[in-house]
Design an enzyme around this catalytic site. Structure first.
Site, PDB file in Angstrom:
ATOM      1  N   ASP A  97      28.822  18.727  10.722  1.00 14.86           N
ATOM      2  CA  ASP A  97      28.559  19.286  12.050  1.00 14.86           C
ATOM      3  C   ASP A  97      29.193  18.390  13.117  1.00 14.86           C
ATOM      4  O   ASP A  97      29.444  17.194  12.875  1.00 14.86           O
ATOM      5  CB  ASP A  97      27.050  19.350  12.308  1.00 14.86           C
ATOM      6  CG  ASP A  97      26.349  20.293  11.348  1.00 14.86           C
ATOM      7  OD1 ASP A  97      27.020  21.194  10.798  1.00 14.86           O
ATOM      8  OD2 ASP A  97      25.136  20.114  11.156  1.00 14.86           O
TER       9      ASP A  97
HETATM   10  N1  URA Z   1      23.843  18.914   6.612  1.00 21.13           N
HETATM   11  C1  URA Z   1      23.724  19.201   7.922  1.00 21.13           C
HETATM   12  O1  URA Z   1      22.717  19.743   8.374  1.00 21.13           O
HETATM   13  N2  URA Z   1      24.759  18.843   8.731  1.00 21.13           N
HETATM   14  C2  URA Z   1      25.867  18.218   8.297  1.00 21.13           C
HETATM   15  O2  URA Z   1      26.754  17.914   9.101  1.00 21.13           O
HETATM   16  C3  URA Z   1      25.962  17.932   6.933  1.00 21.13           C
HETATM   17  C4  URA Z   1      24.943  18.295   6.107  1.00 21.13           C
END
Ligand code: URA
Length: 244
Positions: A101
């Site tokens: 993310d």
């Molecule tokens: N899980 C998440 O919620 N976000 C990420 O960036 C990676 C794994």
């Protein structure tokens, strides 16, 4: 691979320039002039441009330490692309093996070898990923065993038919844990903690398979041959097989 991609991977031509050469009849595949840029070709084919044999560059495999407020895409969107700030040639040819993310930091693997990244992200291979997770709510001493068992047994995420695969939880402090998972559903870590009534406030990926992040924030390095091979040789072990 598409013929125009092959030409780009063997020269310094852009995709547009490669298409122009192909359509103008300058590219020959196994003695046949090919005018259609989307034609599928194989690395073993004898492909020439103006009678010069084309040899594709070797695939690249690298680790990047992703900063927050960047995205795992080649183009800028709401946040700038992770690749934008890297001193890296032809980064437009690279893609990541497992996105993070925008607000997540840590280890990203990038390559131009689609088969290699396919193996890493394919759900059947259960590739392990280790995350350091900061939480909004304290985990009390009395909750630790029950919580650990729940993560091992599998959690019910909203909108998912199946429980999560066995995950390993290691409590580092009342508001910080290490989480090892072997799947990669959308926002998985955040949704796992939401399902137990907590909230992720910081998320950092430390390890994928056997490859641990060891470059500074915003830096990158090529993977060693052994690191590249570690994803090819066999499906990653499941958590239960490793007794974790
Ligand atoms: N899980 C998440 O919620 N976000 C990420 O960036 C990676 C794994």
């Amino acid at each position: 691979m598409r013929l125009d991609k092959f030409v780009c991977k063997s020269t310094n031509l852009s995709r547009v320039q490669a298409v122009e050469f192909i359509r103008a009849g300058h590219v020959v595949v196994n003695d046949i002039t090919v005018l259609v840029e989307s034609t599928q070709v194989h690395e073993n084919n004898a492909i020439t441009l103006n009678a010069q044999l084309l040899i594709p560059r070797a695939f690249r495999y690298l680790m990047i330490h992703k900063p927050a407020n960047t995205i795992c895409s080649n183009v800028d969107e709401a946040y700038p692309s992770l690749f934008g700030a890297l001193d890296l040639e032809r980064s437009d040819e690279l893609h990541v093996a497992g996105r993070l993310d925008a607000d997540t930091t840590g280890l990203v693997l990038a390559t131009d070898d689609g088969r290699w990244s396919f193996d890493i992200i394919h759900p059947k291979n259960h590739c392990k990923k280790v995350y350091r997770v900061g939480l909004s709510k304290t985990i009390e001493q009395a909750q630790i065993i029950e919580l650990t068992l729940r993560f091992t047994a599998g959690l019910q995420l909203q909108g998912e038919a199946q429980l999560t695969r066995p995950a390993q939880l290691k409590i580092l402090s009342p508001k910080e844990v290490l989480l090892t998972i072997s799947e990669g559903k959308f926002h998985q870590v955040k949704r796992m903690f939401a399902s137990i009534g907590n909230r992720v406030v910081r998320l950092h990926r430390e390890k994928i398979g056997e490859v641990a992040l060891d470059v500074g924030l915003g830096a990158w390095r090529y993977l060693t041959a052994a690191e590249v091979e570690s994803f090819k040789s066999k499906p990653q072990s499941t958590l239960s097989q490793e007794g974790q």
